[in-house]
Design a protein around this motif. Sequence first.
Motif, short mmCIF file in Angstrom:
data_model
loop_
_atom_site.label_atom_id
_atom_site.label_comp_id
_atom_site.label_asym_id
_atom_site.label_seq_id
_atom_site.Cartn_x
_atom_site.Cartn_y
_atom_site.Cartn_z
N GLY A 1 37.69 19.72 86.15
CA GLY A 1 38.44 18.65 85.49
C GLY A 1 39.17 17.76 86.48
N LEU A 2 40.22 17.13 86.00
CA LEU A 2 41.01 16.21 86.82
C LEU A 2 41.88 16.98 87.80
N GLN A 3 42.12 16.38 88.95
CA GLN A 3 43.03 16.93 89.96
C GLN A 3 42.60 18.33 90.44
N LYS A 4 41.31 18.55 90.57
CA LYS A 4 40.79 19.87 90.96
C LYS A 4 41.37 20.36 92.28
N THR B 1 32.31 21.79 88.80
CA THR B 1 32.27 21.03 87.55
C THR B 1 32.61 21.95 86.39
N ASP B 2 32.94 21.37 85.25
CA ASP B 2 33.27 22.21 84.10
C ASP B 2 32.06 23.04 83.66
N CYS C 1 42.94 18.03 82.18
CA CYS C 1 42.62 16.68 81.69
C CYS C 1 43.94 16.03 81.32
N ASN C 2 43.88 14.85 80.74
CA ASN C 2 45.12 14.15 80.38
C ASN C 2 45.89 14.87 79.29
N ALA D 1 39.53 19.38 79.23
CA ALA D 1 39.88 20.52 80.09
C ALA D 1 39.15 21.78 79.68
N SER E 1 49.96 17.69 77.07
CA SER E 1 50.65 16.48 77.51
C SER E 1 51.95 16.31 76.73
N GLU F 1 47.43 17.25 83.28
CA GLU F 1 47.69 16.89 84.68
C GLU F 1 49.16 16.95 85.05
#
Length: 122
Positions: free
Chosen positions: A8-11, A32-33, A52-53, A59, A78, A102
Motif C-alpha cells: 500500500g501507501l508509504q511502504k 505489492t498487496d 491507504c488513505n 489497505a 482516517s 497513512e
Amino acid sequence: MIRIVIAGLQKDRIAKCVVAAGGDRVEATVTTDMDGAKKVKNGQADYYIGACNSGGGAALSIAIGLLGYGRCATVAKSGSKPDAQNIEALVSKGTIAFGIAEESIETAVAFIMDSLLKKHAT
C-alpha cells in the motif's frame, strides 16, 4: 523470526517502523498487496500490513479476498487513533492482516509490533 509483508501507501515508512520496533526479531518485506497476501496465504510470511488513505479500503481489499474477512482488520482509520488494547485483542484472536491509515503509521505499527512481539515471545 516474524515475517511481515508490507503493501500500500508509504511502504518504506512502514518497513522502517517495523524494523525499528522489532529489530532482529522481524523480517520486513516491501511488496505489492497481491504478492504480500499470497505470501501470507502460502506460509511465506506471517503477517500483512497495508496502508491507504482510509485504512480499510485499498489497505486490505486484496488481503480480505485471499485471507478471509475474519483474519483481517482495520486498526487505524482516517481521523481516529489506533487503540493498543484493540490491536492486542485482534492479534490474540488470530488476525494476520492489518490495515492502517497513512496518518497513523508510526503509532499503529508500534502497537501492532508490540502485540506481535508479545505473542511470539513464548
